[in-house]
Design an enzyme around this catalytic site. Sequence first.
Site, short mmCIF file in Angstrom:
data_model
loop_
_atom_site.label_atom_id
_atom_site.label_comp_id
_atom_site.label_asym_id
_atom_site.label_seq_id
_atom_site.Cartn_x
_atom_site.Cartn_y
_atom_site.Cartn_z
N TYR A 95 111.25 42.50 -15.74
CA TYR A 95 112.33 43.38 -15.33
C TYR A 95 111.80 44.81 -15.35
O TYR A 95 111.32 45.28 -16.38
CB TYR A 95 113.53 43.24 -16.27
CG TYR A 95 114.63 44.24 -15.96
CD1 TYR A 95 115.27 44.23 -14.73
CD2 TYR A 95 115.01 45.18 -16.90
CE1 TYR A 95 116.28 45.14 -14.43
CE2 TYR A 95 116.02 46.10 -16.62
CZ TYR A 95 116.65 46.07 -15.39
OH TYR A 95 117.63 46.98 -15.09
N HIS A 137 117.22 46.77 -10.89
CA HIS A 137 118.51 47.23 -10.37
C HIS A 137 118.30 48.59 -9.71
O HIS A 137 117.58 49.43 -10.24
CB HIS A 137 119.53 47.39 -11.50
CG HIS A 137 119.85 46.11 -12.18
ND1 HIS A 137 119.27 45.72 -13.36
CD2 HIS A 137 120.71 45.11 -11.85
CE1 HIS A 137 119.75 44.54 -13.72
NE2 HIS A 137 120.62 44.16 -12.82
#
Length: 158
Positions: A77, A115
């Site tokens: 991530y 994100h």
Amino acid sequence: MDLGSEEVISLDGVKDKNVMQLKKLNTVLFSVRYNDKYYAEALSSGEFTKLAYYSDVCVGMIACCLEKMEGGTVRVYIMTLGVLAPYRGLGIGTKLLNHVLDLCLKQNIPEIYLHVQTNNEDAITFYKKFGFEITDTIQNYYRNITPPDCYVLTKFVV
């Protein structure tokens, strides 16, 4: 980009002694404030978190964490990737992202994701150049910034 600029970009690991550089960059680059958990994860990810230097000046960073998924597979991530505005377009962000993508290949990590705020067209364009795709939209992901929605961008590496 001229061919000589590659040698002036160098990457260095983030350790306790230089984590303040990461904190300073985050303060300048992002409207989100990061907590101690973020910095603990950035430090514990080893080679997946790097500071970027341009002619020995700290101008960018990538901070990742490794997530264990069901079945024991790991994915990466990208918590943050940023380059100070005057140094954008010099290949620094590309060098940071390629470093992490190379690590994923070497370690057989199949997935990397992040994100991005839905109105951040520069970031979306940047990641799409590397084969990331929008795989989800999350409403109200961010609490204190407008718009609050984000896209999940994912790249399957191996």
